[in-house]
Design a protein around this motif. Structure first.
Motif, PDB file in Angstrom:
ATOM      1  N   UNK A  95      28.279  50.904 -20.623  1.00 58.27           N
ATOM      2  CA  UNK A  95      27.780  51.907 -21.427  1.00 58.27           C
ATOM      3  C   UNK A  95      27.676  51.745 -22.787  1.00 58.27           C
ATOM      4  N   UNK A  96      27.699  50.511 -23.174  1.00 56.61           N
ATOM      5  CA  UNK A  96      27.616  50.179 -24.632  1.00 56.61           C
ATOM      6  C   UNK A  96      25.887  50.042 -25.314  1.00 56.61           C
ATOM      7  N   UNK A  97      25.823  50.610 -26.143  1.00 57.04           N
ATOM      8  CA  UNK A  97      24.486  50.603 -26.798  1.00 57.04           C
ATOM      9  C   UNK A  97      24.022  49.249 -27.480  1.00 57.04           C
ATOM     10  N   UNK A  98      25.156  48.631 -28.024  1.00 49.42           N
ATOM     11  CA  UNK A  98      24.995  47.388 -28.562  1.00 49.42           C
ATOM     12  C   UNK A  98      25.543  46.347 -27.544  1.00 49.42           C
ATOM     13  N   UNK A  99      24.658  45.509 -26.825  1.00 51.35           N
ATOM     14  CA  UNK A  99      25.248  44.791 -25.616  1.00 51.35           C
ATOM     15  C   UNK A  99      25.305  43.474 -25.964  1.00 51.35           C
ATOM     16  N   UNK A 100      25.012  42.732 -27.517  1.00 51.40           N
ATOM     17  CA  UNK A 100      25.100  41.474 -27.970  1.00 51.40           C
ATOM     18  C   UNK A 100      26.745  41.190 -28.077  1.00 51.40           C
TER      19      UNK A 100
END
Length: 504
Positions: A400-405
């Motif tokens: 559920x992370x907004x930043x998936x890098x």
């Protein structure tokens, strides 16, 4: 009649050119003495002092099994790194592997365990973190086993030598083609992003310029990846090959065309491969490969890269993303301790491995699917319906992370597809291949090697620098530039018995 000890030397054969006597170099002896003097403080510093300083830091970390396993891993990797630094042999790939493990999988996660903070949250049970640290130890032991098996086998000449062909050397004509390709590809890259000035602004500006260039298609990053890869990799390889010739051949140093080509390639790399417009790991690849190519036989440079790399990773690296964003988006790191940045950014490899273990528990192993997606990265998603995404991206989306890098270390990549036995076997193969490659590199840069035209003398330093990216992952993001580098190496490689002999 003269005695055996007083026998006169036989007359030289007609046309025989006498060889100068080989004088032993004082550098190996001096470094051997220096190694003995540095052995005790270096081992104590890496294995005892630094972990003890981290353990004494204030924090809310829990001293459970994960804490103690992380301490064991840091000490084990520190001992192996000290062995690499003090070795009389230059083991590029093995040395870089243990430097990465010591920093990214040992010291940094240990600081996180002490302080009680992690760069990304651990969404699963605490037991998954314990399993992750234990599996990293298993992978390191398997790597050591593979390297041990490789060192016990003698090096043999390549099969090509048995068919009358020589070692891999650079074809002069095709090297010129590579240089022209480097200027053309990098020139196209510079033109697409709006000129050289953009490369000295920020990575955010570069990404925006690439997005506005028209090479980005909806739902795919293949276009930008190929644009950046062909705009940077051929230029770097051209510079490395020219550097190799200049440092090993007097004839090349006396050739104005070679010197001018090297100068032009240096300027080109300052534009497209500078630390402002590139990721820190890629610039680290550029720096390490250039140093190892320019100083192929220097024990001092080899030891300096490994020893100073630890200091740079702990002190400089967390602050080296100054140019990732423009002035409005940059947020400087504020910390009261040198170890706090290790717990708040960048070094998320261990916790992401733990999250990958939890993710696999919910869906099962991939049995090669993720690795197949990385190997077939060039296949568009319109052709391959359901092509796997980056492992780090998949785990980040599941979290559920907004930043998936997010990173996906090599341990996680092997674990996701093959589980613990497959991961251990894969790392044994990696250790075996690394040790064999290191030995072939030592032969390539020796007096008996192919000389200035050796391909291995350039390819191995490039692979050593790129190992940081491969070990950090995700693999799908890493293989693009590696594939372009492999194509460039295939372009210039020849196995014919030709090329310039190294001057005595």
């Amino acid at each position: 009649m003269t005695s055996v000890h007083e026998a006169e030397p036989s007359a030289p054969a007609p046309g025989h050119v006498p060889r100068e006597p080989v004088r032993p170099s004082a550098e190996p002896m001096s470094w051997a003495m220096l190694s003995r003097a540095l052995a005790v403080p270096l081992i104590l510093g890496l294995v005892c002092f630094l972990p003890a300083v981290i353990a004494a830091q204030p924090g809310s970390g829990v001293r459970d099994n994960a804490y103690w396993l992380q301490l064991v891993l840091a000490c084990y990797a520190g001992a192996r790194l000290a062995t690499m630094i003090l070795s009389t042999r230059r083991r590029l790939l093995q040395g870089i592997f243990w430097m990465f493990v010591y920093i990214a999988m040992g010291v940094a996660p240990f600081a996180q365990a002490v302080i009680g903070q992690t760069p990304t949250p651990v969404v699963g049970p605490r037991g998954d973190l314990v399993t992750a640290v234990a599996l990293v130890l298993v992978g390191c032991a398997a790597f050591d086993l593979g390297a041990l098996l490789a060192n016990r086998r003698p090096l043999r000449r390549r099969a090509a030598a048995r068919f009358g062909t020589g070692p891999a050397t650079v074809h002069r004509g095709r090297l010129r083609v590579l240089v022209l390709l480097a200027f053309a590809a990098s020139g196209y890259y510079v033109m697409k992003v709006g000129g050289p000035a953009v490369f000295f602004t920020s990575r955010q500006e570069i990404s925006a310029s690439v997005a506005a260039s028209g090479v980005v298609t909806e739902g795919s990053q293949v276009g930008p990846a190929f644009l950046k890869a062909f705009g940077t990799v051929p230029a770097l390889l051209g510079l490395l090959f020219c550097t190799r010739r200049l440092v090993t051949s007097r004839r090349a140093r006396r050739s104005p065309s070679t010197v001018l080509a090297w100068g032009a390639l240096l300027v080109l790399n300052v534009i497209v491969n500078n630390p402002v417009s590139n990721a820190r790991y890629w610039f680290l690849t550029v720096l390490v490969s250039l140093l190892f190519t320019a100083f192929p036989s220097s024990p001092a440079m080899y030891r300096s890269v490994l020893a100073l790399g630890v200091v740079g990773a702990l002190v400089v690296f967390p602050y080296a993303d100054r140019f990732r964003y423009d002035g409005d988006g940059y947020r400087p790191v504020e910390s009261s301790s040198v170890f706090e940045p290790l717990a708040t950014k960048d070094y998320d490899q261990t916790v992401m491995f733990a999250n990958a273990i939890t993710w696999v528990d919910t869906r099962g192993h991939g049995y090669g699917r993720q690795l197949a997606g990385s190997a077939l990265f060039f296949v568009p998603r319109s052709v391959w319906d359901g092509k796997p995404e980056d492992t780090g991206v998949r785990v980040g989306q599941w979290m559920g992370m907004r930043m998936t890098n997010l990173s996906s270390p090599l341990w996680a990549e092997f674990w996701v597809d093959f589980g613990a036995p497959g991961m251990a076997g894969a790392f044994a193969l990696v250790g075996y291949a690394a040790a064999r490659t290191d030995r072939r590199y030592a032969r390539a840069v020796s007096r008996d090697g192919p000389g200035p035209g050796s391909v291995a003398a350039v390819a191995v330093p490039l692979l050593a620098g790129y190992a940081f990216i491969l070990l950090r992952g995700p693999l799908l993001q890493s293989v693009g530039k590696l594939a372009v580098a492999a194509l460039c190496l295939l372009l210039v490689t020849s196995f014919r018995e030709r090329g310039e002999r190294r001057p005595r």
